[in-house]
Design a protein around this motif. Structure first.
Motif, PDB file in Angstrom:
ATOM      1  N   MET A 176       0.810  -1.216   0.000  1.00 41.83           N
ATOM      2  CA  MET A 176       0.000   0.000   0.000  1.00 41.83           C
ATOM      3  C   MET A 176       0.851   1.277   0.000  1.00 41.83           C
ATOM      4  N   ASP A 177       2.092   1.170   0.430  1.00 42.04           N
ATOM      5  CA  ASP A 177       2.974   2.322   0.468  1.00 42.04           C
ATOM      6  C   ASP A 177       3.398   2.674  -0.953  1.00 42.04           C
ATOM      7  N   GLY A 178       3.480   3.938  -1.248  1.00 38.57           N
ATOM      8  CA  GLY A 178       3.817   4.371  -2.603  1.00 38.57           C
ATOM      9  C   GLY A 178       5.305   4.440  -2.890  1.00 38.57           C
ATOM     10  N   ARG A 179       6.134   4.140  -1.888  1.00 38.90           N
ATOM     11  CA  ARG A 179       7.574   4.264  -2.067  1.00 38.90           C
ATOM     12  C   ARG A 179       8.160   3.024  -2.738  1.00 38.90           C
ATOM     13  N   THR A 180       9.342   3.229  -3.307  1.00 36.61           N
ATOM     14  CA  THR A 180      10.051   2.115  -3.936  1.00 36.61           C
ATOM     15  C   THR A 180      10.669   1.228  -2.859  1.00 36.61           C
ATOM     16  N   ASP A 181      11.096   0.051  -3.264  1.00 37.94           N
ATOM     17  CA  ASP A 181      11.750  -0.864  -2.329  1.00 37.94           C
ATOM     18  C   ASP A 181      13.011  -0.232  -1.750  1.00 37.94           C
ATOM     19  N   PHE A 182      13.729   0.524  -2.577  1.00 40.36           N
ATOM     20  CA  PHE A 182      14.938   1.194  -2.096  1.00 40.36           C
ATOM     21  C   PHE A 182      14.601   2.201  -0.998  1.00 40.36           C
ATOM     22  N   GLU A 183      13.564   2.998  -1.217  1.00 43.72           N
ATOM     23  CA  GLU A 183      13.174   4.008  -0.226  1.00 43.72           C
ATOM     24  C   GLU A 183      12.717   3.363   1.078  1.00 43.72           C
ATOM     25  N   ILE A 184      12.003   2.253   0.971  1.00 43.23           N
ATOM     26  CA  ILE A 184      11.545   1.544   2.168  1.00 43.23           C
ATOM     27  C   ILE A 184      12.734   0.955   2.921  1.00 43.23           C
ATOM     28  N   ALA A 185      13.666   0.340   2.194  1.00 42.25           N
ATOM     29  CA  ALA A 185      14.860  -0.236   2.831  1.00 42.25           C
ATOM     30  C   ALA A 185      15.678   0.849   3.511  1.00 42.25           C
ATOM     31  N   LYS A 186      15.780   2.016   2.881  1.00 45.74           N
ATOM     32  CA  LYS A 186      16.510   3.140   3.470  1.00 45.74           C
ATOM     33  C   LYS A 186      15.806   3.634   4.735  1.00 45.74           C
ATOM     34  N   LEU A 187      14.483   3.674   4.722  1.00 45.00           N
ATOM     35  CA  LEU A 187      13.700   4.097   5.885  1.00 45.00           C
ATOM     36  C   LEU A 187      13.932   3.165   7.071  1.00 45.00           C
ATOM     37  N   ILE A 188      13.933   1.869   6.813  1.00 44.11           N
ATOM     38  CA  ILE A 188      14.071   0.879   7.882  1.00 44.11           C
ATOM     39  C   ILE A 188      15.520   0.784   8.334  1.00 44.11           C
ATOM     40  N   GLY A 189      16.441   0.777   7.416  1.00 44.16           N
ATOM     41  CA  GLY A 189      17.864   0.681   7.730  1.00 44.16           C
ATOM     42  C   GLY A 189      18.286  -0.754   7.998  1.00 44.16           C
ATOM     43  N   ASP A 190      19.505  -1.079   7.609  1.00 48.33           N
ATOM     44  CA  ASP A 190      20.090  -2.416   7.799  1.00 48.33           C
ATOM     45  C   ASP A 190      19.249  -3.538   7.206  1.00 48.33           C
ATOM     46  N   VAL A 191      18.575  -3.254   6.108  1.00 50.21           N
ATOM     47  CA  VAL A 191      17.831  -4.293   5.387  1.00 50.21           C
ATOM     48  C   VAL A 191      18.048  -4.034   3.891  1.00 50.21           C
ATOM     49  N   SER A 192      18.220  -5.111   3.136  1.00 42.47           N
ATOM     50  CA  SER A 192      18.518  -4.939   1.718  1.00 42.47           C
ATOM     51  C   SER A 192      17.256  -4.682   0.906  1.00 42.47           C
ATOM     52  N   VAL A 193      17.469  -4.088  -0.240  1.00 42.16           N
ATOM     53  CA  VAL A 193      16.363  -3.819  -1.166  1.00 42.16           C
ATOM     54  C   VAL A 193      15.745  -5.138  -1.620  1.00 42.16           C
ATOM     55  N   GLY A 194      16.592  -6.139  -1.821  1.00 46.14           N
ATOM     56  CA  GLY A 194      16.102  -7.455  -2.240  1.00 46.14           C
ATOM     57  C   GLY A 194      15.189  -8.093  -1.208  1.00 46.14           C
ATOM     58  N   THR A 195      15.479  -7.885   0.070  1.00 45.99           N
ATOM     59  CA  THR A 195      14.623  -8.426   1.123  1.00 45.99           C
ATOM     60  C   THR A 195      13.241  -7.798   1.060  1.00 45.99           C
ATOM     61  N   ILE A 196      13.179  -6.480   0.889  1.00 44.82           N
ATOM     62  CA  ILE A 196      11.894  -5.787   0.793  1.00 44.82           C
ATOM     63  C   ILE A 196      11.134  -6.281  -0.441  1.00 44.82           C
ATOM     64  N   CYS A 197      11.836  -6.416  -1.553  1.00 43.01           N
ATOM     65  CA  CYS A 197      11.213  -6.913  -2.784  1.00 43.01           C
ATOM     66  C   CYS A 197      10.663  -8.320  -2.591  1.00 43.01           C
ATOM     67  N   ASN A 198      11.432  -9.188  -1.947  1.00 45.80           N
ATOM     68  CA  ASN A 198      10.991 -10.564  -1.729  1.00 45.80           C
ATOM     69  C   ASN A 198       9.813 -10.637  -0.761  1.00 45.80           C
ATOM     70  N   ILE A 199       9.796  -9.785   0.264  1.00 47.73           N
ATOM     71  CA  ILE A 199       8.646  -9.758   1.173  1.00 47.73           C
ATOM     72  C   ILE A 199       7.414  -9.281   0.415  1.00 47.73           C
TER      73      ILE A 199
END
Length: 72
Positions: A20-43
Motif C-alpha cells: 500500500m505504500d507508494g515508495r520504492t523498495d529502495f526508499e523503504i529499505a533506506k527508511l528501515i535501515g540495515d535491510v537490503s532492497v532485495g529483502t523488501i522486494c521478496n517480502i
C-alpha cells in the motif's frame, strides 16, 4: 488428520503495508535501515519470510505504530 495452514498475521500486515505504500523498495529499505532492497522486494512478492524482529521493525517503520503498545 489434516495439516493446518500456518500464517503469520504480522507478516500479512507487513506485506500489506509495503504494497500500500507508494515508495520504492529502495526508499523503504533506506527508511528501515540495515535491510537490503532485495529483502523488501521478496517480502512484497511473498518469496521471503523474515524473522520476527525484522517484521516488527518493518511494521513499526511503515505504520508508525509500536508493537509495545499491544498486550500480547
Amino acid at each position: 488428520m489434516s495439516r493446518q495452514t500456518q500464517k503469520s498475521h504480522l507478516l500479512e500486515a507487513v506485506q500489506l503495508a509495503i504494497i500500500m505504500d507508494g515508495r520504492t523498495d529502495f526508499e523503504i529499505a533506506k527508511l528501515i535501515g540495515d535491510v537490503s532492497v532485495g529483502t523488501i522486494c521478496n517480502i512484497r512478492n511473498a518469496k521471503h519470510i523474515p524473522n520476527v524482529v525484522l517484521c516488527e521493525r518493518i511494521y513499526e517503520a511503515m505504520t508508525g505504530v509500536s508493537l509495545e503498545d499491544f498486550n500480547l
